[in-house]
Design an enzyme around this catalytic site. Structure first.
Site, PDB file in Angstrom:
ATOM      1  N   THR A  26      46.070  36.949  30.217  1.00 33.57           N
ATOM      2  CA  THR A  26      44.901  35.633  30.202  1.00 33.57           C
ATOM      3  C   THR A  26      44.910  35.137  28.465  1.00 33.57           C
ATOM      4  OG1 THR A  26      44.074  35.966  32.272  1.00 33.57           O
ATOM      5  CG2 THR A  26      42.919  35.059  30.857  1.00 33.57           C
ATOM      6  N   HIS A 176      50.932  35.721  41.560  1.00 35.99           N
ATOM      7  CA  HIS A 176      50.706  36.999  41.052  1.00 35.99           C
ATOM      8  C   HIS A 176      49.850  37.561  42.289  1.00 35.99           C
ATOM      9  CE1 HIS A 176      47.739  38.818  38.350  1.00 35.99           C
ATOM     10  NE2 HIS A 176      47.563  38.662  37.705  1.00 35.99           N
ATOM     11  N   ASN A 179      45.483  42.909  40.552  1.00 34.15           N
ATOM     12  CA  ASN A 179      44.721  42.681  39.438  1.00 34.15           C
ATOM     13  C   ASN A 179      43.759  42.408  40.399  1.00 34.15           C
ATOM     14  OD1 ASN A 179      46.250  42.965  37.573  1.00 34.15           O
ATOM     15  ND2 ASN A 179      45.851  41.736  35.854  1.00 34.15           N
ATOM     16  N   TYR A 181      42.565  39.641  42.263  1.00 36.51           N
ATOM     17  CA  TYR A 181      42.972  38.530  42.731  1.00 36.51           C
ATOM     18  C   TYR A 181      43.614  38.027  43.905  1.00 36.51           C
ATOM     19  CZ  TYR A 181      42.208  37.717  37.589  1.00 36.51           C
ATOM     20  OH  TYR A 181      42.027  38.174  36.328  1.00 36.51           O
ATOM     21  N   ASN A 236      38.875  44.232  39.320  1.00 33.29           N
ATOM     22  CA  ASN A 236      38.277  43.405  39.532  1.00 33.29           C
ATOM     23  C   ASN A 236      37.085  44.105  41.189  1.00 33.29           C
ATOM     24  OD1 ASN A 236      37.601  40.899  37.782  1.00 33.29           O
ATOM     25  ND2 ASN A 236      39.923  40.738  38.624  1.00 33.29           N
TER      26      ASN A 236
END
Length: 363
Positions: A26, A176, A179, A181, A236
């Protein structure tokens, strides 16, 4: 001197110029309304010597765009912007996959397109805060839990984004599933406390990820579909639980039918628990496609992983930020530029497209 690392490789129907993958990172250089900018084209073009580029996370829908200045792939303008990127990379001989990243509960309405909503498998807020351009750091909001029908609609958002990626000239897409998400939010019991067909067992927790992989593969081709997983990632607010191991074993068994590669990330170098070698071996055994490993690799470690057969390709992340010609630097043993951490996520060219290549550095 590494040899295999710099030799050509085959991935599905693609021939890669080397076995180095630029990992998705990112960088927040899109516009405030999530459009692709000209400097993004320059950034990826500069790094086209990688065997394969995997882009930063790209939102498949307004609901998936929870961060400030993260690009999307759900409007005609975004498709046209990414077409500039893929044309530039291809002109330099590179290959590029779009990483489809739905942020799920990791987001804030302040960052989103109009009518974007923070959603998740369950109404459980992530701990911590998220940055916004207008209001600074804000607490993660409590997401709205998707209905069963809305889960199925979200799968279709991924499928449409994959079709948009092909229209934009990408060689394929990476789902994805790491992480913290949305895809991983379904995989992990921490964030998934559903009692319908999308939660409550290893098979049900894996269903969302596998439906996305299956339906994208059917839409654009298995050889153009990959997935990223982080079984031991804690990013996260995703604390590791041994109970989740069986979910990843199950996913690995099923993915062979749907994806050309599994991209397995080990965040030990960034403070997460080390990935158990048994998990890597199980995926290697149960999954028949290409395995990409990432997590703090240098040329020596990468060569060892490739020659031992532990991996088929090696993804490298942060060194690509400050070294657009990283492949050449690794090949020649040249000194690497060091990145400016303060500009990782800021707008503009500084710390993005202004790092010198070898010739400029020597001059």
């Amino acid at each position: 001197m590494a040899q295999k690392l710099f030799s050509a490789a085959t991935l599905g129907n693609l021939t890669l110029q080397n076995q180095i993958v630029m990992a998705p990172m990112t960088r927040n250089r899109a516009t405030t309304d999530h459009a692709v900018t000209d400097i993004m084209t320059t950034y990826y073009e500069q790094r086209a010597s990688a065997g394969l580029i995997i882009t930063e996370g790209i939102a498949p829908s307004p609901n998936g765009n929870g961060y400030a200045r993260v690009p999307g792939l759900y409007t005609k303008e975004q498709i046209a912007g990414w077409k500039n990127v893929t044309d530039a990379v291809h002109a330099k001989g590179g290959k590029i996959f779009a990483q489809l990243m739905h942020s799920g509960r990791i987001g804030h309405p302040v960052n989103m397109h109009e009518n974007g909503e923070v959603i998740a498998p369950s109404a459980i807020a992530a701990a911590g805060q998220i940055y916004t351009d207008t209001d600074g750091m804000l607490d993660h909001p409590t997401p709205r839990a998707l209905t069963t029908e809305e889960v199925k609609q979200t799968v279709q958002e991924f499928v449409q984004a994959a079709k948009n990626a092909i229209e934009a000239g990408f060689d394929g897409v990476e789902i994805h599933g790491a992480n913290g998400y949305l895809v991983e939010q379904f995989l992990r019991s921490t964030s998934n406390q559903r009692t319908d067909e999308y939660g409550g067992s290893a098979e049900n927790n894996a269903r969302f990820a596998l439906e996305i992989a299956e339906q994208i593969s059917a839409a654009i081709g298995k050889e153009k579909t990959g997935i990223r997983l982080s079984p031991y990632g804690v990013f996260n607010d995703m604390p590791y639980s041994p109970d989740d191991d069986k979910i990843y074993h199950y996913v690995a068994q099923k993915l062979s039918d749907y994806v050309v590669y599994v991209h397995l990330v080990d965040h030990e170098s960034m403070g997460a628990p080390a990935v158990d070698p048994a998990i890597v071996e199980a995926i290697r055994k149960n999954y028949t496609g290409a395995l990409i490993l990432s997590g703090g690799y240098d040329a020596e470690r990468a060569e060892a992983a490739l020659t031992s057969g532990k991996a088929d390709l090696i993804a490298i992340g942060r060194p690509f930020i400050a070294n657009p010609d990283l492949v050449e630097r690794l090949k020649t043993g040249a000194e690497l530029n060091q990145p400016d951490f303060s500009t990782f996520y800021t707008p503009g060219e500084k710390g993005y497209t202004d790092y010198p290549v070898l010739e400029e550095a020597r001059a």
